[in-house]
Design a protein around this motif. Sequence first.
Motif, PDB file in Angstrom:
ATOM      1  N   ALA A 195     -20.598  26.295  10.651  1.00 56.61           N
ATOM      2  CA  ALA A 195     -20.159  25.097  10.011  1.00 56.61           C
ATOM      3  C   ALA A 195     -20.801  25.263   8.680  1.00 56.61           C
ATOM      4  O   ALA A 195     -21.359  26.380   8.269  1.00 56.61           O
ATOM      5  CB  ALA A 195     -21.382  23.945  10.531  1.00 56.61           C
TER       6      ALA A 195
ATOM      7  N   ILE B  86     -23.443  20.376   3.758  1.00 52.57           N
ATOM      8  CA  ILE B  86     -23.016  19.494   2.599  1.00 52.57           C
ATOM      9  C   ILE B  86     -24.133  18.726   1.974  1.00 52.57           C
ATOM     10  O   ILE B  86     -23.760  18.217   1.126  1.00 52.57           O
ATOM     11  CB  ILE B  86     -21.665  18.858   3.281  1.00 52.57           C
TER      12      ILE B  86
ATOM     13  N   LYS C 175     -20.838  20.052   8.092  1.00 49.71           N
ATOM     14  CA  LYS C 175     -19.320  19.833   8.508  1.00 49.71           C
ATOM     15  C   LYS C 175     -18.813  20.767   9.266  1.00 49.71           C
ATOM     16  O   LYS C 175     -18.981  21.974   8.922  1.00 49.71           O
ATOM     17  CB  LYS C 175     -18.472  19.712   7.132  1.00 49.71           C
TER      18      LYS C 175
ATOM     19  N   GLU D 168     -15.598  17.309  11.110  1.00 44.02           N
ATOM     20  CA  GLU D 168     -16.492  16.085  11.072  1.00 44.02           C
ATOM     21  C   GLU D 168     -18.019  16.365  10.528  1.00 44.02           C
ATOM     22  O   GLU D 168     -18.335  17.491  10.547  1.00 44.02           O
ATOM     23  CB  GLU D 168     -16.653  16.107  12.798  1.00 44.02           C
ATOM     24  N   ILE D 169     -18.529  15.406  10.175  1.00 47.21           N
ATOM     25  CA  ILE D 169     -19.758  15.383   9.473  1.00 47.21           C
ATOM     26  C   ILE D 169     -21.138  14.911  10.457  1.00 47.21           C
ATOM     27  O   ILE D 169     -20.867  13.981  11.133  1.00 47.21           O
ATOM     28  CB  ILE D 169     -20.023  14.448   8.174  1.00 47.21           C
TER      29      ILE D 169
END
Length: 141
Positions: free
Chosen positions: A91, A94, A106, A110-111
């Motif tokens: 990941a 962010i 992220k 997907e966040i």
Amino acid sequence: MYAIAWLVLAAALVLIELHTGTFYFLLLAVASVIAIFVALSGLPLLVQCFTFVFAIALLYMFLLPLLRKLVPSTSKTLLRQSTEYLVGQEAFVIQTITPEEAGLVKVHGEIWSAVSNEKLDEGTKVIVREVHVTKLSVTKE
């Protein structure tokens, strides 16, 4: 005449049950079918309604718990199975993560909210170690 109304109600409840899959509307439909038999016996509408309500109470108290035991629920395992794939995945941070404050990562587009024992700045590549309902536990790669 009332028997047809109970039949229409039972059919509508079965259709609703097909869309929900919770057994609540199915038990209401069964109570409607019981009311159909009372209506066919010629008893007044008030007796039919009381029979419907009494049947619902009995079905919800005795049959619903039995159905819950016999038919496995996917809602208990759905979240675990759907997020299990995230463990071990890469990941990108962010929003900065600190030990005191969660940040955002992220993963697969997907966040997710994420926590870590170390400070991780934006753009850092991390690995997902655990999934805690809606938060990921991540470590630096």
